[in-house]
Design a protein around this motif. Structure first.
Motif, PDB file in Angstrom:
ATOM      1  N   GLU A   1     -16.563  16.619  -2.654  1.00  0.00           N
ATOM      2  CA  GLU A   1     -17.889  16.342  -3.203  1.00  0.00           C
ATOM      3  C   GLU A   1     -18.065  14.889  -3.637  1.00  0.00           C
ATOM      4  OE1 GLU A   1     -15.257  17.041  -6.743  1.00  0.00           O
ATOM      5  OE2 GLU A   1     -15.445  17.857  -4.714  1.00  0.00           O
ATOM      6  N   LYS A   2     -16.979  14.118  -3.677  1.00  0.00           N
ATOM      7  CA  LYS A   2     -17.052  12.737  -4.152  1.00  0.00           C
ATOM      8  C   LYS A   2     -17.292  11.766  -2.998  1.00  0.00           C
ATOM      9  CE  LYS A   2     -14.166  13.361  -8.282  1.00  0.00           C
ATOM     10  NZ  LYS A   2     -15.311  13.222  -9.217  1.00  0.00           N
TER      11      LYS A   2
ATOM     12  N   GLU B   1      -8.385   6.029  -6.560  1.00  0.00           N
ATOM     13  CA  GLU B   1      -7.142   5.555  -5.959  1.00  0.00           C
ATOM     14  C   GLU B   1      -6.620   4.309  -6.688  1.00  0.00           C
ATOM     15  OE1 GLU B   1      -5.417   4.634  -1.500  1.00  0.00           O
ATOM     16  OE2 GLU B   1      -7.403   3.866  -2.027  1.00  0.00           O
ATOM     17  N   LYS B   2      -7.489   3.367  -6.979  1.00  0.00           N
ATOM     18  CA  LYS B   2      -7.073   2.150  -7.688  1.00  0.00           C
ATOM     19  C   LYS B   2      -6.564   2.485  -9.084  1.00  0.00           C
ATOM     20  CE  LYS B   2     -10.194  -1.026  -5.259  1.00  0.00           C
ATOM     21  NZ  LYS B   2     -11.385  -1.901  -5.384  1.00  0.00           N
ATOM     22  N   GLN B   3      -7.280   3.383  -9.766  1.00  0.00           N
ATOM     23  CA  GLN B   3      -6.850   3.782 -11.111  1.00  0.00           C
ATOM     24  C   GLN B   3      -5.502   4.484 -11.052  1.00  0.00           C
ATOM     25  OE1 GLN B   3     -10.170   6.183 -12.328  1.00  0.00           O
ATOM     26  NE2 GLN B   3     -11.288   4.463 -13.233  1.00  0.00           N
TER      27      GLN B   3
ATOM     28  N   LYS C   1      -5.341  11.019   1.820  1.00  0.00           N
ATOM     29  CA  LYS C   1      -5.522  12.357   2.378  1.00  0.00           C
ATOM     30  C   LYS C   1      -5.654  13.387   1.248  1.00  0.00           C
ATOM     31  CE  LYS C   1      -3.386  15.601   5.681  1.00  0.00           C
ATOM     32  NZ  LYS C   1      -3.238  16.776   4.799  1.00  0.00           N
ATOM     33  N   ASN C   2      -4.775  13.291   0.261  1.00  0.00           N
ATOM     34  CA  ASN C   2      -4.833  14.225  -0.863  1.00  0.00           C
ATOM     35  C   ASN C   2      -6.152  14.123  -1.619  1.00  0.00           C
ATOM     36  OD1 ASN C   2      -2.280  15.235  -0.353  1.00  0.00           O
ATOM     37  ND2 ASN C   2      -1.257  13.931  -1.848  1.00  0.00           N
ATOM     38  N   LEU C   3      -6.610  12.908  -1.865  1.00  0.00           N
ATOM     39  CA  LEU C   3      -7.848  12.700  -2.624  1.00  0.00           C
ATOM     40  C   LEU C   3      -9.066  13.196  -1.858  1.00  0.00           C
ATOM     41  CD1 LEU C   3      -7.268   9.160  -4.186  1.00  0.00           C
ATOM     42  CD2 LEU C   3      -7.402  11.329  -5.410  1.00  0.00           C
TER      43      LEU C   3
ATOM     44  N   LYS D   1       0.843  -1.212   0.000  1.00  0.00           N
ATOM     45  CA  LYS D   1       0.000   0.000   0.000  1.00  0.00           C
ATOM     46  C   LYS D   1       0.875   1.257   0.000  1.00  0.00           C
ATOM     47  CE  LYS D   1      -4.182  -1.999   1.944  1.00  0.00           C
ATOM     48  NZ  LYS D   1      -5.264  -1.878   2.945  1.00  0.00           N
ATOM     49  N   TYR D   2       1.632   1.396  -1.073  1.00  0.00           N
ATOM     50  CA  TYR D   2       2.600   2.469  -1.226  1.00  0.00           C
ATOM     51  C   TYR D   2       1.969   3.848  -1.012  1.00  0.00           C
ATOM     52  CZ  TYR D   2       5.692   5.714  -3.726  1.00  0.00           C
ATOM     53  OH  TYR D   2       6.478   6.783  -4.074  1.00  0.00           O
ATOM     54  N   ARG D   3       2.447   4.561  -0.003  1.00  0.00           N
ATOM     55  CA  ARG D   3       2.054   5.932   0.331  1.00  0.00           C
ATOM     56  C   ARG D   3       0.530   6.097   0.393  1.00  0.00           C
ATOM     57  NH1 ARG D   3       5.890  10.690  -1.198  1.00  0.00           N
ATOM     58  NH2 ARG D   3       5.515  10.927   1.029  1.00  0.00           N
ATOM     59  N   HIS D   4      -0.140   5.068   0.845  1.00  0.00           N
ATOM     60  CA  HIS D   4      -1.612   5.095   0.870  1.00  0.00           C
ATOM     61  C   HIS D   4      -2.162   6.268   1.688  1.00  0.00           C
ATOM     62  CE1 HIS D   4      -5.783   3.945   1.478  1.00  0.00           C
ATOM     63  NE2 HIS D   4      -5.570   3.975   2.776  1.00  0.00           N
ATOM     64  N   LYS D   5      -1.560   6.538   2.852  1.00  0.00           N
ATOM     65  CA  LYS D   5      -2.074   7.612   3.715  1.00  0.00           C
ATOM     66  C   LYS D   5      -1.990   8.962   3.019  1.00  0.00           C
ATOM     67  CE  LYS D   5      -1.243   5.400   8.199  1.00  0.00           C
ATOM     68  NZ  LYS D   5      -0.532   5.506   9.503  1.00  0.00           N
ATOM     69  N   VAL D   6      -0.874   9.217   2.348  1.00  0.00           N
ATOM     70  CA  VAL D   6      -0.710  10.482   1.637  1.00  0.00           C
ATOM     71  C   VAL D   6      -1.707  10.577   0.482  1.00  0.00           C
ATOM     72  CG1 VAL D   6       0.858  11.842   0.187  1.00  0.00           C
ATOM     73  CG2 VAL D   6       1.721  10.730   2.251  1.00  0.00           C
ATOM     74  N   ILE D   7      -1.816   9.496  -0.296  1.00  0.00           N
ATOM     75  CA  ILE D   7      -2.729   9.480  -1.444  1.00  0.00           C
ATOM     76  C   ILE D   7      -4.160   9.704  -0.996  1.00  0.00           C
ATOM     77  CG2 ILE D   7      -3.683   8.027  -3.284  1.00  0.00           C
ATOM     78  CD1 ILE D   7      -0.878   6.623  -3.325  1.00  0.00           C
TER      79      ILE D   7
END
Length: 322
Positions: A55-56, A65-67, A47-49, A39-45
């Motif tokens: 609204e999503k 995230e998967k894409q 949080k950013n998303l 789960k490479y850098r999952h927390k950063v990803i």
């Protein structure tokens, strides 16, 4: 260093000889490892998303995230391919529109700036010389890697299609030198990176964040009077991209301060909203806050200095290296 470079070069070169279909099999395996294993850098990803798209729904964000992980792994394999990809293959897989206007400006003796973001696959924009009039030099500004062997290796791969890599600290001098010699250039600026504290001169609202932005690109553009384009990269399908060169201005000196930077980030935001998974979400883009900046830094005579010890960028960088 030389031995490390040679080993890395041989490994990279051998892997780059593999056909795309095999490289994408490696990418599929890497996706399973990065997205579902480590789960490479999952927390950063994540949080950013979540902060960028309030609204999503969670389901929509999970899909993005998967894409992103899939396209990030493809990006790695496609970057490896840079080492041996042919010119014909590059032209087929990275198609440009709007280059006629760039070539017209170059023939008139004007240099051109192309603003880019970390949109996949920005590395393949090093193929732009294949579309530009032959007597003009294409350049890419970059931050040298601390590891000299890896820096030399990436520079070699990026310059395969005759795009000259110029370290950021040498950029203005090199561009002025080209102009003085009567050689118009096309310069690529990847301008969505996090500025160091002492390089923060401007903040914008970007993806629902109060964001410090790099302004050095605009300073160079205005000083050298480069016509400015935005390189809008689109992922057509796996392994195929299109870069639309969208004119921002041919008269940068007539714009107000930071206007070009604001235009760029507005256009980049539009690109991200069009294809959210195609931007580098693993980068900790918003690690510097306005509150911290106002607390610790102040601008004096055009330079940002530390409030407490009044250090400039040069003295602070020297102390931090010790």
């Amino acid at each position: 260093m030389k031995i490390i470079y040679l080993i890395c070069y041989v490994l990279w070169w051998l892997m780059s000889l593999l056909p795309f279909r095999v490289l994408y099999l490696f990418s599929d395996g890497l996706y399973l490892l990065t997205a579902h294993g480590v789960k490479y850098r999952h927390k950063v990803i994540w949080k950013n998303l979540t902060e960028s798209f309030p609204e999503k729904s969670e389901a929509e964000l999970r899909t993005i995230e998967k894409q992103f992980y899939r396209q990030f792994c493809d990006y790695l394999m496609e970057t490896i391919k840079l080492m041996t990809i042919s010119k014909a293959e590059s032209r087929r897989r990275m198609v440009y529109t709007g280059v006629d206007e760039i070539n017209r400006l170059l023939k008139d003796g004007r240099s051109v700036a192309v603003y880019l973001g970390h949109v996949f696959n920005w590395e393949w924009v090093t193929s732009l010389p294949l579309w530009i009039t032959e007597d003009c030099q294409c350049c890419e500004l970059y931050h040298p890697l601390e590891n000299k062997a890896m820096d030399k290796l990436f520079k070699k791969a990026r310059e395969k299609q005759n795009a000259l890599c110029i370290p950021m600290q040498e950029s203005l001098r090199k561009i002025i030198q080209f102009n003085q010699e009567g050689h118009p250039v096309v310069v690529g600026y990847i301008a969505d990176q996090v500025p160091l504290w002492w390089n923060i001169h401007h903040w914008i609202d970007f993806l629902h964040h109060d964001t410090p932005v790099l302004t050095g690109s605009e300073r160079i553009v205005r000083h050298t009077n480069q016509a400015v384009f935005y390189g809008d990269i689109r992922r057509v399908k796996r392994g195929y991209y299109q870069c639309d060169m969208r004119l921002m201005t041919t008269e940068p000196k007539k714009t107000v301060e930071w206007e070009i930077t604001d235009w760029y980030f507005k256009m980049l935001e539009e690109s991200i909203h069009r294809d959210p998974a195609n931007w580098l979400w693993s980068h900790n883009r918003w690690k510097r806050t306005h509150e911290e900046f106002d607390r610790d830094w102040v601008e004096k005579d055009g330079k940002v200095v530390h409030r407490e010890n009044n250090e400039t960028s040069e003295t602070l960088k020297t102390r931090l290296r010790k």
